[in-house]
Design a protein around this motif. Structure first.
Motif, PDB file in Angstrom:
ATOM      1  N   LEU B  59       2.033  -9.313  -4.944  1.00  0.00           N
ATOM      2  CA  LEU B  59       1.918  -9.035  -3.510  1.00  0.00           C
ATOM      3  C   LEU B  59       1.557  -7.567  -3.269  1.00  0.00           C
ATOM      4  CD1 LEU B  59       2.307 -10.231  -0.639  1.00  0.00           C
ATOM      5  CD2 LEU B  59       4.622  -9.322  -0.722  1.00  0.00           C
ATOM      6  N   ASN B  60       0.552  -7.361  -2.420  1.00  0.00           N
ATOM      7  CA  ASN B  60       0.094  -6.007  -2.105  1.00  0.00           C
ATOM      8  C   ASN B  60       0.533  -5.614  -0.699  1.00  0.00           C
ATOM      9  OD1 ASN B  60      -1.859  -5.452  -4.460  1.00  0.00           O
ATOM     10  ND2 ASN B  60      -2.485  -7.460  -3.722  1.00  0.00           N
ATOM     11  N   GLN B  61       1.184  -4.463  -0.602  1.00  0.00           N
ATOM     12  CA  GLN B  61       1.592  -3.957   0.706  1.00  0.00           C
ATOM     13  C   GLN B  61       0.411  -3.312   1.408  1.00  0.00           C
ATOM     14  OE1 GLN B  61       4.649  -4.639   1.625  1.00  0.00           O
ATOM     15  NE2 GLN B  61       5.369  -5.314  -0.382  1.00  0.00           N
ATOM     16  N   SER B  62      -0.524  -2.792   0.630  1.00  0.00           N
ATOM     17  CA  SER B  62      -1.700  -2.140   1.200  1.00  0.00           C
ATOM     18  C   SER B  62      -2.923  -2.663   0.448  1.00  0.00           C
ATOM     19  CB  SER B  62      -1.582  -0.628   1.039  1.00  0.00           C
ATOM     20  OG  SER B  62      -1.535  -0.320  -0.336  1.00  0.00           O
ATOM     21  N   ARG B  63      -4.073  -2.078   0.734  1.00  0.00           N
ATOM     22  CA  ARG B  63      -5.287  -2.501   0.048  1.00  0.00           C
ATOM     23  C   ARG B  63      -5.672  -1.455  -0.991  1.00  0.00           C
ATOM     24  NH1 ARG B  63      -8.100  -6.217   3.334  1.00  0.00           N
ATOM     25  NH2 ARG B  63      -6.508  -7.537   4.231  1.00  0.00           N
ATOM     26  N   PRO B  64      -5.262  -1.649  -2.232  1.00  0.00           N
ATOM     27  CA  PRO B  64      -5.599  -0.660  -3.249  1.00  0.00           C
ATOM     28  C   PRO B  64      -7.069  -0.758  -3.640  1.00  0.00           C
ATOM     29  CG  PRO B  64      -4.444  -2.513  -4.225  1.00  0.00           C
ATOM     30  CD  PRO B  64      -4.509  -2.779  -2.752  1.00  0.00           C
TER      31      PRO B  64
END
Lengths: 142, 102
Positions: B59-64
């Motif tokens: 799960l990604n909290q932001s867009r890396p």
């Protein structure tokens, strides 16, 4: 810039047209049932499966057939029935990518997300032949 | 935990709608048949738990920033702008839901 990228899909999704419904959620995220699938220029073949629960959290996904051309998940009849799939062409299949740091990434081939292209209803399924696949298939990164 | 003794061919009923049948006993392996409504997911525990754990890690909290796939793989066919859903995602028509078996 980032804000724009994130807000836009939500606006688009407000109409309800492009919302992907996962009635069972994803394993470990059973309560989040609505998502939108996005692809951004320059990020192909990756796509984002973004939660529509107001948190803006998302999963990076990719077509498994691009990273493992021989991939043949054997989907249980219960699942094809639940999703209303009568032929492979009805199905959109994406698998979750884990970014591992240092530019490395793996894709989970054990739990594909199968979506009916017509109804946009999907499910993270565990194929009958799950033992043939790995949870951490390395992506060939440049 | 409720512990019941059952023989091959016998069943238990859960909640009036889920039937778990002992199909066969072979050494230390037991084959179970499970009849449950479509809205009751049934999984092997260890596989279920490892996918659950993997999902949480992914799960990604932001867009890396994304890695680029190396060139020996086929390039993506479509899409231009941030196109939601069905139009996106090139999927080989032949793959995906090959055969179904119990």
């Amino acid at each position: 810039m980032k804000t724009l990228e994130i807000i836009e899909p939500e606006k688009r999704a407000v109409s309800g047209e492009n919302v992907i419904q996962l009635p069972f959620g994803l394993l470990g995220f059973e309560t989040v049932k609505n998502y939108v699938l996005l692809s951004n220029p320059g990020e192909e073949p990756f796509m984002w499966l973004q939660m529509l629960d107001g948190t803006h959290q998302s999963f990076l996904v990719v077509s498994p057939f691009l990273v493992s051309p021989e991939y043949q998940p054997d989907i249980a009849t219960e699942d094809t029935g639940f999703l209303g799939l009568s032929s492979p062409a009805d199905a959109l299949v994406v698998n979750i990518v884990t970014l591992r740091g240092g530019g490395q990434a793996t894709v989970n081939l054990k739990g594909p997300i199968v979506i009916n292209r017509h109804t946009l209803i999907g499910k993270q399924v565990i194929p009958n032949n799950v033992a043939e696949f790995t949870l951490r298939h390395p992506l060939p990164v440049a | 935990m409720l512990i019941l003794s059952r023989k091959a061919g016998e069943s238990i009923v859960i909640d009036g709608r889920i039937v778990v049948k002992i199909v066969r006993v072979e050494g230390d392996m037991i084959k179970l048949g499970i009849d449950a409504p479509a809205d009751v997911p049934v999984h092997r525990q260890e596989v279920y738990e490892e996918i659950q754990k993997n999902n949480r890690e992914a799960l990604n909290q932001s867009r890396p920033k994304l890695p680029r796939l190396s060139a020996n793989k086929p390039p993506p066919k479509s899409p231009a702008a941030a196109a939601p859903v069905a139009a996106a995602a090139p999927v080989k028509p032949k793959a995906g839901i090959p055969t179904t078996r119990k």
